[in-house]
Scaffold this motif. Sequence first.
Motif, PDB file in Angstrom:
ATOM      1  N   MET A   2      -8.987   8.286  -6.555  1.00 51.41           N
ATOM      2  CA  MET A   2      -8.282   7.278  -7.583  1.00 51.41           C
ATOM      3  C   MET A   2      -8.421   5.917  -6.771  1.00 51.41           C
ATOM      4  O   MET A   2      -8.280   4.648  -7.529  1.00 51.41           O
ATOM      5  N   ASN A   3      -8.493   5.739  -5.634  1.00 55.54           N
ATOM      6  CA  ASN A   3      -8.942   4.580  -4.863  1.00 55.54           C
ATOM      7  C   ASN A   3      -9.924   3.903  -5.051  1.00 55.54           C
ATOM      8  O   ASN A   3     -10.216   2.741  -4.762  1.00 55.54           O
ATOM      9  N   HIS A   4     -11.098   4.937  -5.484  1.00 60.39           N
ATOM     10  CA  HIS A   4     -12.238   4.385  -5.611  1.00 60.39           C
ATOM     11  C   HIS A   4     -12.315   3.244  -6.683  1.00 60.39           C
ATOM     12  O   HIS A   4     -11.879   3.641  -7.762  1.00 60.39           O
ATOM     13  N   PRO A   5     -13.021   1.908  -6.393  1.00 57.79           N
ATOM     14  CA  PRO A   5     -13.254   1.066  -7.539  1.00 57.79           C
ATOM     15  C   PRO A   5     -13.695   1.632  -8.759  1.00 57.79           C
ATOM     16  O   PRO A   5     -13.579   0.810  -9.779  1.00 57.79           O
TER      17      PRO A   5
ATOM     18  N   THR B   3       1.057   9.780  -8.173  1.00 56.80           N
ATOM     19  CA  THR B   3       1.790   9.457  -9.378  1.00 56.80           C
ATOM     20  C   THR B   3       1.605   7.874  -9.537  1.00 56.80           C
ATOM     21  O   THR B   3       1.490   7.510 -10.752  1.00 56.80           O
ATOM     22  N   LYS B   4       1.880   7.469  -8.353  1.00 56.75           N
ATOM     23  CA  LYS B   4       2.143   5.813  -8.534  1.00 56.75           C
ATOM     24  C   LYS B   4       0.620   5.149  -8.832  1.00 56.75           C
ATOM     25  O   LYS B   4       0.582   4.204  -9.702  1.00 56.75           O
ATOM     26  N   GLN B   5      -0.510   5.971  -8.167  1.00 63.67           N
ATOM     27  CA  GLN B   5      -1.758   5.357  -8.398  1.00 63.67           C
ATOM     28  C   GLN B   5      -2.246   5.449  -9.935  1.00 63.67           C
ATOM     29  O   GLN B   5      -2.642   4.462 -10.714  1.00 63.67           O
ATOM     30  N   ILE B   6      -1.650   6.476 -10.606  1.00 60.15           N
ATOM     31  CA  ILE B   6      -1.900   6.672 -11.996  1.00 60.15           C
ATOM     32  C   ILE B   6      -1.101   5.608 -12.949  1.00 60.15           C
ATOM     33  O   ILE B   6      -1.957   5.252 -13.783  1.00 60.15           O
ATOM     34  N   ILE B   7       0.045   5.461 -12.596  1.00 55.04           N
ATOM     35  CA  ILE B   7       0.780   4.549 -13.420  1.00 55.04           C
ATOM     36  C   ILE B   7       0.249   3.203 -13.393  1.00 55.04           C
ATOM     37  O   ILE B   7       0.099   2.435 -14.056  1.00 55.04           O
ATOM     38  N   ASP B   8      -0.104   2.837 -11.973  1.00 48.99           N
ATOM     39  CA  ASP B   8      -0.975   1.487 -11.605  1.00 48.99           C
ATOM     40  C   ASP B   8      -2.008   1.526 -12.353  1.00 48.99           C
ATOM     41  O   ASP B   8      -2.313   0.378 -13.057  1.00 48.99           O
ATOM     42  N   LYS B   9      -2.757   2.280 -12.536  1.00 48.26           N
ATOM     43  CA  LYS B   9      -4.147   2.403 -13.271  1.00 48.26           C
ATOM     44  C   LYS B   9      -3.890   2.082 -14.930  1.00 48.26           C
ATOM     45  O   LYS B   9      -5.033   1.528 -15.503  1.00 48.26           O
ATOM     46  N   HIS B  10      -2.694   2.703 -15.232  1.00 47.51           N
ATOM     47  CA  HIS B  10      -2.301   2.248 -16.817  1.00 47.51           C
ATOM     48  C   HIS B  10      -1.795   0.927 -16.635  1.00 47.51           C
ATOM     49  O   HIS B  10      -1.188   0.840 -17.950  1.00 47.51           O
ATOM     50  N   ASN B  11      -1.799   0.048 -15.793  1.00 46.15           N
ATOM     51  CA  ASN B  11      -0.923  -1.224 -15.714  1.00 46.15           C
ATOM     52  C   ASN B  11       0.551  -1.067 -16.171  1.00 46.15           C
ATOM     53  O   ASN B  11       1.250  -1.987 -16.636  1.00 46.15           O
ATOM     54  N   GLY B  12       0.905   0.006 -15.660  1.00 52.31           N
ATOM     55  CA  GLY B  12       2.671   0.147 -15.926  1.00 52.31           C
ATOM     56  C   GLY B  12       3.277   0.149 -14.777  1.00 52.31           C
ATOM     57  O   GLY B  12       2.841  -0.194 -13.700  1.00 52.31           O
ATOM     58  N   THR B  13       4.337   0.364 -14.583  1.00 53.68           N
ATOM     59  CA  THR B  13       5.402   0.523 -13.474  1.00 53.68           C
ATOM     60  C   THR B  13       6.043   1.739 -13.143  1.00 53.68           C
ATOM     61  O   THR B  13       6.321   2.600 -14.125  1.00 53.68           O
ATOM     62  N   ILE B  14       6.286   2.000 -11.826  1.00 52.31           N
ATOM     63  CA  ILE B  14       7.160   3.379 -11.603  1.00 52.31           C
ATOM     64  C   ILE B  14       8.063   2.911 -10.439  1.00 52.31           C
ATOM     65  O   ILE B  14       7.620   2.144  -9.671  1.00 52.31           O
TER      66      ILE B  14
END
Length: 457
Positions: A297-300, A426-437
Amino acid sequence: MNYILFSFVTFVLMMSVIILGFIQVINYLKTIDPEYNGDKAEVLEKGEFEKLDIRLIEDLNGWIEIVDENNQVIFTKGNVIEKKERYTEEEVKALTFNARSQYSIDTSTFKGKDNKEYVYIVKTPKDDEDSDEDDEKLEENIVDLGKGIGRYILVFIILFVINVLFFSFLMMRKIKKPLEKIKTGMKEISEGNEEIYLEYKGEKEFADICSSFNSMVKKLNEAEEEKKKLEESKQKMLADISHDLKTPITTIQGYSEAISQGVITSPQEVNKYLNVIYQKSNNITELIDLLFQYVKMNHPDFKLNKENNDISEFMREIIAEYYEEIEDKGFLIEFEIPEESMYCIFDKTQLKRAVSNLISNAIKYNDQGTTMRIELSESEHGHRIYVGDNGIGIPDELKEAIFNPFVRGDEARSSTGGTGLGLSITKQIIDKHNGTIYLVDDKCKGFKTVFKIWIPK
Ligand code: ADP
Protein backbone atom coordinates in the motif's frame (compact mmCIF):
# COMPACT_ATOMS: atom_id res chain seq x y z
CA MET A 1 7.74 53.35 -11.54
CA ASN A 2 11.13 53.12 -13.21
CA TYR A 3 9.70 51.79 -16.44
CA ILE A 4 7.09 54.55 -16.51
CA LEU A 5 9.69 57.21 -15.81
CA PHE A 6 12.02 55.76 -18.42
CA SER A 7 9.25 55.67 -21.04
CA PHE A 8 8.22 59.22 -20.15
CA VAL A 9 11.75 60.61 -20.51
CA THR A 10 12.22 58.75 -23.81
CA PHE A 11 8.88 60.11 -25.03
CA VAL A 12 9.84 63.68 -24.10
CA LEU A 13 13.18 63.26 -25.85
CA MET A 14 11.55 61.94 -28.98
CA MET A 15 8.94 64.67 -29.03
CA SER A 16 11.64 67.34 -28.60
CA VAL A 17 13.60 65.90 -31.52
CA ILE A 18 10.48 65.73 -33.69
CA ILE A 19 9.46 69.30 -32.82
CA LEU A 20 12.96 70.68 -33.39
CA GLY A 21 13.18 68.76 -36.67
CA PHE A 22 9.82 70.17 -37.66
CA ILE A 23 11.02 73.71 -36.96
CA GLN A 24 14.13 73.01 -39.02
CA VAL A 25 11.99 71.82 -41.95
CA ILE A 26 9.78 74.91 -41.73
CA ASN A 27 12.84 77.12 -41.77
CA TYR A 28 14.07 75.24 -44.78
CA LEU A 29 10.74 75.68 -46.55
CA LYS A 30 11.01 79.39 -45.88
CA THR A 31 14.39 79.47 -47.58
CA ILE A 32 13.30 77.63 -50.71
CA ASP A 33 10.15 79.70 -51.12
CA PRO A 34 11.08 83.38 -51.00
CA GLU A 35 7.42 84.22 -50.78
CA TYR A 36 6.78 81.93 -47.88
CA ASN A 37 5.51 83.87 -45.03
CA GLY A 38 3.16 82.25 -42.60
CA ASP A 39 1.58 85.59 -41.71
CA LYS A 40 1.58 87.19 -45.19
CA ALA A 41 -2.12 86.70 -45.94
CA GLU A 42 -3.15 87.97 -42.54
CA VAL A 43 -0.86 91.02 -42.73
CA LEU A 44 -2.15 91.86 -46.20
CA GLU A 45 -5.78 91.50 -45.21
CA LYS A 46 -5.26 93.79 -42.26
CA GLY A 47 -3.48 96.29 -44.47
CA GLU A 48 -0.43 96.33 -42.19
CA PHE A 49 1.92 96.29 -45.19
CA GLU A 50 4.86 97.66 -43.22
CA LYS A 51 4.94 94.45 -41.23
CA LEU A 52 5.53 92.30 -44.33
CA ASP A 53 8.71 90.29 -43.95
CA ILE A 54 10.41 90.46 -47.35
CA ARG A 55 14.00 89.87 -46.26
CA LEU A 56 14.37 86.96 -48.69
CA ILE A 57 13.04 89.08 -51.58
CA GLU A 58 15.48 91.77 -50.59
CA ASP A 59 18.27 89.17 -50.58
CA LEU A 60 17.44 88.67 -54.26
CA ASN A 61 17.56 92.45 -54.78
CA GLY A 62 13.83 92.53 -55.32
CA TRP A 63 10.91 94.57 -54.00
CA ILE A 64 7.21 94.39 -53.62
CA GLU A 65 4.38 96.59 -54.76
CA ILE A 66 0.77 96.68 -53.71
CA VAL A 67 -1.68 97.93 -56.31
CA ASP A 68 -5.27 98.95 -55.53
CA GLU A 69 -8.28 98.37 -57.71
CA ASN A 70 -7.59 101.60 -59.59
CA ASN A 71 -4.17 100.19 -60.49
CA GLN A 72 -2.59 102.82 -58.27
CA VAL A 73 0.63 101.62 -56.50
CA ILE A 74 -0.22 102.26 -52.87
CA PHE A 75 2.76 100.62 -51.21
CA THR A 76 6.33 99.57 -52.09
CA LYS A 77 9.01 97.93 -50.00
CA GLY A 78 12.48 96.52 -50.73
CA ASN A 79 15.18 97.51 -53.21
CA VAL A 80 12.95 99.45 -55.56
CA ILE A 81 14.90 99.57 -58.80
CA GLU A 82 12.13 100.97 -60.94
CA LYS A 83 9.59 103.06 -59.16
CA LYS A 84 6.07 102.99 -60.58
CA GLU A 85 3.17 105.20 -59.55
CA ARG A 86 0.39 103.41 -61.33
CA TYR A 87 -0.27 100.69 -63.93
CA THR A 88 -2.53 100.73 -66.94
CA GLU A 89 -5.11 97.98 -67.23
CA GLU A 90 -3.04 96.28 -69.95
CA GLU A 91 0.10 96.47 -67.88
CA VAL A 92 -1.61 94.75 -64.99
CA LYS A 93 -2.91 91.99 -67.25
CA ALA A 94 0.51 91.52 -68.86
CA LEU A 95 2.37 91.45 -65.53
CA THR A 96 2.66 87.69 -65.06
CA PHE A 97 3.30 86.90 -68.75
CA ASN A 98 5.92 89.57 -69.14
CA ALA A 99 8.67 87.39 -70.58
CA ARG A 100 10.50 90.32 -72.02
CA SER A 101 10.72 92.19 -68.75
CA GLN A 102 14.07 92.31 -67.02
CA TYR A 103 12.37 91.27 -63.80
CA SER A 104 10.85 88.06 -62.58
CA ILE A 105 7.36 89.10 -61.62
CA ASP A 106 5.04 87.23 -59.35
CA THR A 107 1.52 88.47 -58.63
CA SER A 108 -1.28 87.46 -56.38
CA THR A 109 -4.52 89.15 -55.47
CA PHE A 110 -6.01 89.60 -52.04
CA LYS A 111 -8.95 91.29 -50.45
CA GLY A 112 -8.16 94.19 -48.13
CA LYS A 113 -10.00 95.04 -44.95
CA ASP A 114 -12.22 97.41 -47.02
CA ASN A 115 -13.23 94.27 -48.99
CA LYS A 116 -11.66 95.70 -52.16
CA GLU A 117 -9.36 93.69 -54.39
CA TYR A 118 -5.62 94.46 -54.32
CA VAL A 119 -2.70 92.99 -56.23
CA TYR A 120 0.49 91.95 -54.49
CA ILE A 121 3.47 92.09 -56.85
CA VAL A 122 6.94 90.70 -56.21
CA LYS A 123 9.63 91.86 -58.58
CA THR A 124 13.14 90.44 -58.57
CA PRO A 125 15.83 91.21 -61.19
CA LYS A 126 16.33 88.46 -63.78
CA ASP A 127 19.92 87.37 -63.77
CA ASP A 128 21.36 84.03 -64.93
CA GLU A 129 24.19 84.25 -62.49
CA ASP A 130 21.69 84.87 -59.77
CA SER A 131 19.73 81.77 -60.68
CA ASP A 132 22.94 79.73 -60.51
CA GLU A 133 23.54 81.28 -57.14
CA ASP A 134 20.00 80.38 -56.18
CA ASP A 135 20.59 76.76 -57.14
CA GLU A 136 23.75 76.70 -55.11
CA LYS A 137 21.96 78.29 -52.21
CA LEU A 138 19.18 75.71 -52.53
CA GLU A 139 21.71 72.88 -52.48
CA GLU A 140 23.40 74.43 -49.49
CA ASN A 141 20.06 74.70 -47.76
CA ILE A 142 19.25 71.03 -48.42
CA VAL A 143 22.64 70.01 -47.05
CA ASP A 144 22.06 72.28 -44.04
CA LEU A 145 18.65 70.71 -43.49
CA GLY A 146 20.15 67.19 -43.65
CA LYS A 147 22.92 68.22 -41.25
CA GLY A 148 20.45 69.83 -38.88
CA ILE A 149 18.19 66.80 -38.74
CA GLY A 150 21.24 64.52 -38.45
CA ARG A 151 22.40 66.61 -35.50
CA TYR A 152 19.05 66.20 -33.78
CA ILE A 153 19.08 62.44 -34.34
CA LEU A 154 22.64 62.27 -32.96
CA VAL A 155 21.66 64.33 -29.92
CA PHE A 156 18.62 62.09 -29.48
CA ILE A 157 20.77 58.93 -29.62
CA ILE A 158 23.25 60.37 -27.12
CA LEU A 159 20.49 61.46 -24.74
CA PHE A 160 18.75 58.10 -25.18
CA VAL A 161 21.95 56.22 -24.32
CA ILE A 162 22.47 58.48 -21.28
CA ASN A 163 18.85 57.83 -20.31
CA VAL A 164 19.32 54.06 -20.63
CA LEU A 165 22.55 54.16 -18.65
CA PHE A 166 21.03 56.37 -15.97
CA PHE A 167 18.00 54.14 -15.46
CA SER A 168 20.14 50.99 -15.62
CA PHE A 169 22.29 52.48 -12.90
CA LEU A 170 19.21 53.33 -10.81
CA MET A 171 17.85 49.79 -11.26
CA MET A 172 21.24 48.29 -10.50
CA ARG A 173 21.41 50.17 -7.23
CA LYS A 174 17.95 49.00 -6.26
CA ILE A 175 18.50 45.39 -7.37
CA LYS A 176 22.03 44.84 -6.18
CA LYS A 177 21.36 44.95 -2.45
CA PRO A 178 18.50 42.43 -2.28
CA LEU A 179 20.19 40.22 -4.88
CA GLU A 180 23.31 40.10 -2.75
CA LYS A 181 21.13 39.08 0.20
CA ILE A 182 19.44 36.32 -1.75
CA LYS A 183 22.78 35.13 -3.11
CA THR A 184 24.23 34.93 0.38
CA GLY A 185 21.10 33.12 1.57
CA MET A 186 21.39 30.57 -1.25
CA LYS A 187 25.05 30.03 -0.47
CA GLU A 188 24.39 29.56 3.21
CA ILE A 189 21.59 27.08 2.60
CA SER A 190 23.74 25.10 0.17
CA GLU A 191 26.37 24.96 2.90
CA GLY A 192 23.80 23.45 5.23
CA ASN A 193 22.85 26.45 7.38
CA GLU A 194 19.23 25.70 8.21
CA GLU A 195 18.79 28.74 10.43
CA ILE A 196 19.05 31.27 7.60
CA TYR A 197 16.32 33.91 7.49
CA LEU A 198 16.27 36.81 5.02
CA GLU A 199 15.21 40.11 6.55
CA TYR A 200 14.40 42.59 3.79
CA LYS A 201 12.19 45.64 3.69
CA GLY A 202 12.02 47.50 0.39
CA GLU A 203 10.90 46.85 -3.14
CA LYS A 204 7.78 44.69 -3.06
CA GLU A 205 9.08 42.21 -5.64
CA PHE A 206 12.22 41.53 -3.64
CA ALA A 207 10.37 41.43 -0.36
CA ASP A 208 8.14 38.77 -1.99
CA ILE A 209 11.18 36.80 -3.18
CA CYS A 210 12.74 36.99 0.28
CA SER A 211 9.56 35.84 1.98
CA SER A 212 9.23 33.01 -0.60
CA PHE A 213 12.83 32.13 0.13
CA ASN A 214 12.10 32.07 3.86
CA SER A 215 9.08 29.85 3.42
CA MET A 216 11.14 27.63 1.11
CA VAL A 217 13.78 27.31 3.85
CA LYS A 218 11.02 26.53 6.36
CA LYS A 219 9.58 23.88 4.06
CA LEU A 220 13.04 22.42 3.44
CA ASN A 221 13.60 22.18 7.18
CA GLU A 222 10.19 20.57 7.64
CA ALA A 223 10.93 18.11 4.84
CA GLU A 224 14.28 17.35 6.42
CA GLU A 225 12.58 16.81 9.77
CA GLU A 226 9.96 14.63 8.11
CA LYS A 227 12.68 12.64 6.38
CA LYS A 228 14.46 12.15 9.68
CA LYS A 229 11.26 11.00 11.36
CA LEU A 230 10.52 8.66 8.47
CA GLU A 231 14.01 7.24 8.67
CA GLU A 232 13.60 6.73 12.41
CA SER A 233 10.22 5.11 12.01
CA LYS A 234 11.66 2.84 9.29
CA GLN A 235 14.46 1.83 11.66
CA LYS A 236 11.95 1.27 14.43
CA MET A 237 9.77 -0.76 12.11
CA LEU A 238 12.71 -2.95 11.08
CA ALA A 239 13.59 -3.49 14.74
CA ASP A 240 9.93 -4.34 15.50
CA ILE A 241 9.71 -6.76 12.59
CA SER A 242 12.93 -8.51 13.59
CA HIS A 243 11.71 -8.73 17.17
CA ASP A 244 8.25 -10.01 16.17
CA LEU A 245 9.76 -12.62 13.89
CA LYS A 246 12.51 -13.60 16.31
CA THR A 247 10.23 -14.46 19.24
CA PRO A 248 8.07 -17.11 17.51
CA ILE A 249 11.04 -18.44 15.52
CA THR A 250 13.05 -18.93 18.74
CA THR A 251 10.07 -20.79 20.24
CA ILE A 252 9.72 -22.93 17.10
CA GLN A 253 13.48 -23.65 17.10
CA GLY A 254 13.56 -24.55 20.80
CA TYR A 255 10.45 -26.75 20.70
CA SER A 256 11.39 -28.57 17.50
CA GLU A 257 14.93 -29.17 18.82
CA ALA A 258 13.51 -30.60 22.04
CA ILE A 259 11.29 -32.99 20.07
CA SER A 260 13.95 -33.99 17.56
CA GLN A 261 16.57 -34.64 20.24
CA GLY A 262 14.11 -36.79 22.16
CA VAL A 263 14.02 -34.53 25.21
CA ILE A 264 10.23 -34.75 25.12
CA THR A 265 9.01 -38.24 24.76
CA SER A 266 5.43 -38.46 25.97
CA PRO A 267 3.07 -38.32 22.95
CA GLN A 268 0.83 -35.84 24.83
CA GLU A 269 3.72 -33.46 25.42
CA VAL A 270 4.92 -33.83 21.82
CA ASN A 271 1.41 -33.01 20.64
CA LYS A 272 1.27 -29.94 22.87
CA TYR A 273 4.65 -28.69 21.60
CA LEU A 274 3.68 -29.33 17.99
CA ASN A 275 0.52 -27.30 18.54
CA VAL A 276 2.56 -24.37 19.82
CA ILE A 277 4.89 -24.68 16.83
CA TYR A 278 1.86 -24.64 14.52
CA GLN A 279 0.37 -21.60 16.26
CA LYS A 280 3.64 -19.67 16.15
CA SER A 281 4.14 -20.43 12.46
CA ASN A 282 0.58 -19.15 11.88
CA ASN A 283 1.51 -15.94 13.70
CA ILE A 284 4.56 -15.55 11.48
CA THR A 285 2.45 -16.09 8.34
CA GLU A 286 -0.09 -13.54 9.51
CA LEU A 287 2.63 -11.02 10.30
CA ILE A 288 4.27 -11.51 6.92
CA ASP A 289 0.89 -11.22 5.13
CA LEU A 290 0.09 -7.97 6.91
CA LEU A 291 3.58 -6.64 6.35
CA PHE A 292 3.29 -7.41 2.67
CA GLN A 293 -0.06 -5.65 2.58
CA TYR A 294 1.36 -2.62 4.41
CA VAL A 295 4.40 -2.33 2.15
CA LYS A 296 2.30 -2.84 -0.99
CA MET A 297 0.00 0.00 0.00
CA ASN A 298 2.90 2.33 0.63
CA HIS A 299 4.23 1.77 -2.88
CA PRO A 300 3.55 4.75 -5.19
CA ASP A 301 2.27 2.39 -7.91
CA PHE A 302 -0.47 1.00 -5.68
CA LYS A 303 -3.90 1.85 -7.10
CA LEU A 304 -7.34 1.24 -5.67
CA ASN A 305 -9.88 -0.58 -7.77
CA LYS A 306 -12.67 1.96 -7.24
CA GLU A 307 -16.22 1.42 -8.44
CA ASN A 308 -19.60 2.95 -7.83
CA ASN A 309 -21.10 0.71 -5.14
CA ASP A 310 -24.08 0.72 -2.82
CA ILE A 311 -22.41 1.47 0.52
CA SER A 312 -25.53 0.54 2.60
CA GLU A 313 -25.58 -2.90 1.04
CA PHE A 314 -21.82 -3.17 1.51
CA MET A 315 -22.09 -2.43 5.25
CA ARG A 316 -24.99 -4.88 5.67
CA GLU A 317 -22.86 -7.60 4.04
CA ILE A 318 -19.97 -6.99 6.45
CA ILE A 319 -22.27 -7.06 9.51
CA ALA A 320 -23.88 -10.28 8.27
CA GLU A 321 -20.43 -11.82 7.95
CA TYR A 322 -19.46 -10.96 11.53
CA TYR A 323 -22.90 -11.38 13.12
CA GLU A 324 -22.43 -14.95 14.30
CA GLU A 325 -18.96 -14.34 15.66
CA ILE A 326 -20.15 -11.28 17.58
CA GLU A 327 -23.07 -13.18 19.05
CA ASP A 328 -20.86 -16.20 19.90
CA LYS A 329 -18.56 -13.88 21.83
CA GLY A 330 -21.57 -12.77 23.89
CA PHE A 331 -21.61 -9.22 22.53
CA LEU A 332 -24.65 -7.06 22.07
CA ILE A 333 -24.82 -5.44 18.69
CA GLU A 334 -26.51 -2.21 17.65
CA PHE A 335 -26.47 -1.09 14.11
CA GLU A 336 -28.00 1.71 12.15
CA ILE A 337 -27.69 1.25 8.42
CA PRO A 338 -30.12 3.14 6.14
CA GLU A 339 -32.43 0.83 4.24
CA GLU A 340 -32.24 2.74 1.01
CA SER A 341 -29.33 2.36 -1.41
CA MET A 342 -26.57 4.97 -1.12
CA TYR A 343 -24.06 5.09 -3.91
CA CYS A 344 -20.46 6.01 -3.46
CA ILE A 345 -17.18 5.31 -5.28
CA PHE A 346 -14.83 3.02 -3.37
CA ASP A 347 -12.69 -0.11 -3.56
CA LYS A 348 -14.91 -2.82 -2.11
CA THR A 349 -12.12 -5.24 -1.17
CA GLN A 350 -9.95 -2.62 0.49
CA LEU A 351 -12.73 -0.80 2.35
CA LYS A 352 -13.98 -4.16 3.59
CA ARG A 353 -10.50 -4.86 4.95
CA ALA A 354 -10.47 -1.46 6.68
CA VAL A 355 -13.88 -1.82 8.36
CA SER A 356 -13.26 -5.49 9.19
CA ASN A 357 -10.06 -4.56 11.02
CA LEU A 358 -12.08 -2.25 13.31
CA ILE A 359 -14.81 -4.85 13.93
CA SER A 360 -12.37 -7.71 14.55
CA ASN A 361 -10.33 -5.53 16.94
CA ALA A 362 -13.49 -4.81 18.94
CA ILE A 363 -14.24 -8.55 19.09
CA LYS A 364 -10.61 -9.45 19.86
CA TYR A 365 -9.89 -6.98 22.66
CA ASN A 366 -13.18 -6.85 24.53
CA ASP A 367 -15.00 -9.19 26.88
CA GLN A 368 -18.39 -10.79 26.91
CA GLY A 369 -21.27 -8.36 27.43
CA THR A 370 -19.66 -5.58 25.44
CA THR A 371 -22.00 -3.64 23.22
CA MET A 372 -20.81 -2.91 19.76
CA ARG A 373 -22.32 -0.22 17.55
CA ILE A 374 -21.97 0.14 13.80
CA GLU A 375 -23.50 3.11 12.04
CA LEU A 376 -23.64 4.47 8.50
CA SER A 377 -24.90 7.91 7.57
CA GLU A 378 -24.72 10.28 4.66
CA SER A 379 -23.12 13.74 4.81
CA GLU A 380 -23.20 16.46 2.17
CA HIS A 381 -20.09 15.34 0.35
CA GLY A 382 -19.58 11.81 1.59
CA HIS A 383 -20.52 8.99 3.94
CA ARG A 384 -19.69 8.42 7.61
CA ILE A 385 -19.04 5.03 9.16
CA TYR A 386 -18.87 4.66 12.96
CA VAL A 387 -17.50 1.54 14.63
CA GLY A 388 -17.60 1.72 18.42
CA ASP A 389 -17.71 -0.42 21.53
CA ASN A 390 -18.12 0.14 25.25
CA GLY A 391 -15.36 -2.32 26.11
CA ILE A 392 -12.00 -1.82 27.80
CA GLY A 393 -11.00 1.14 25.65
CA ILE A 394 -7.66 1.97 24.13
CA PRO A 395 -4.97 2.99 26.66
CA ASP A 396 -4.39 6.75 26.67
CA GLU A 397 -0.67 6.41 25.95
CA LEU A 398 -1.48 4.55 22.71
CA LYS A 399 -4.18 6.89 21.46
CA GLU A 400 -2.02 9.48 19.76
CA ALA A 401 0.03 7.00 17.75
CA ILE A 402 -2.64 4.34 17.37
CA PHE A 403 -2.49 4.45 13.55
CA ASN A 404 1.30 4.00 13.42
CA PRO A 405 2.58 0.54 12.53
CA PHE A 406 3.55 -1.80 15.39
CA VAL A 407 1.69 0.25 18.00
CA ARG A 408 -0.26 -2.17 20.16
CA GLY A 409 -1.46 -2.66 23.68
CA ASP A 410 0.01 -5.10 26.20
CA GLU A 411 -2.98 -7.34 25.68
CA ALA A 412 -2.12 -7.66 21.99
CA ARG A 413 1.57 -8.15 22.72
CA SER A 414 1.05 -11.00 25.15
CA SER A 415 -2.03 -13.10 24.54
CA THR A 416 -3.65 -12.40 21.17
CA GLY A 417 -0.39 -11.98 19.31
CA GLY A 418 -1.55 -8.80 17.52
CA THR A 419 0.89 -7.34 15.04
CA GLY A 420 0.07 -3.66 15.53
CA LEU A 421 -0.40 -3.34 11.77
CA GLY A 422 -4.21 -3.57 11.53
CA LEU A 423 -5.08 0.07 12.25
CA SER A 424 -2.18 1.43 10.20
CA ILE A 425 -3.41 -0.56 7.18
CA THR A 426 -6.96 0.69 7.83
CA LYS A 427 -5.70 4.28 7.83
CA GLN A 428 -3.73 3.73 4.65
CA ILE A 429 -6.86 2.43 2.90
CA ILE A 430 -8.97 5.40 4.02
CA ASP A 431 -6.19 7.83 3.02
CA LYS A 432 -6.07 6.27 -0.43
CA HIS A 433 -9.80 6.98 -0.72
CA ASN A 434 -9.05 10.63 0.16
CA GLY A 435 -11.10 10.11 3.28
CA THR A 436 -10.40 10.58 6.98
CA ILE A 437 -10.30 8.29 9.99
CA TYR A 438 -9.83 9.19 13.60
CA LEU A 439 -10.31 7.81 17.04
CA VAL A 440 -12.89 9.86 18.93
CA ASP A 441 -11.26 11.46 21.96
CA ASP A 442 -14.05 11.36 24.50
CA LYS A 443 -16.76 8.90 25.15
CA CYS A 444 -19.24 9.06 22.31
CA LYS A 445 -22.82 8.11 23.25
CA GLY A 446 -21.38 6.05 26.12
CA PHE A 447 -18.98 4.14 23.87
CA LYS A 448 -15.37 4.03 24.99
CA THR A 449 -13.75 3.28 21.68
CA VAL A 450 -15.23 4.91 18.60
CA PHE A 451 -13.58 5.10 15.20
CA LYS A 452 -15.06 7.57 12.73
CA ILE A 453 -14.47 7.12 9.02
CA TRP A 454 -15.45 9.61 6.35
CA ILE A 455 -15.33 8.67 2.67
CA PRO A 456 -15.98 11.29 0.00
CA LYS A 457 -18.75 10.52 -2.46
P1 ADP B 1 -3.22 -5.36 16.43
O1 ADP B 1 -4.66 -5.57 16.63
O2 ADP B 1 -2.63 -6.30 15.48
O3 ADP B 1 -2.45 -5.28 17.70
P2 ADP B 1 -4.03 -2.79 15.54
O4 ADP B 1 -3.29 -1.74 14.86
O5 ADP B 1 -5.27 -3.29 14.87
O6 ADP B 1 -3.02 -3.95 15.78
O7 ADP B 1 -4.44 -2.28 16.97
C1 ADP B 1 -3.50 -1.59 17.76
C2 ADP B 1 -3.83 -1.68 19.21
O8 ADP B 1 -4.98 -0.90 19.52
C3 ADP B 1 -4.19 -3.06 19.65
O9 ADP B 1 -3.06 -3.76 20.00
C4 ADP B 1 -5.08 -2.80 20.86
O10 ADP B 1 -4.31 -2.68 22.01
C5 ADP B 1 -5.71 -1.49 20.57
N1 ADP B 1 -7.13 -1.61 20.11
C6 ADP B 1 -7.57 -1.51 18.83
N2 ADP B 1 -8.92 -1.60 18.76
C7 ADP B 1 -9.35 -1.74 20.04
C8 ADP B 1 -10.67 -1.85 20.66
N3 ADP B 1 -11.77 -1.87 19.94
N4 ADP B 1 -10.72 -1.94 21.99
C9 ADP B 1 -9.58 -1.91 22.73
N5 ADP B 1 -8.34 -1.81 22.22
C10 ADP B 1 -8.21 -1.73 20.90
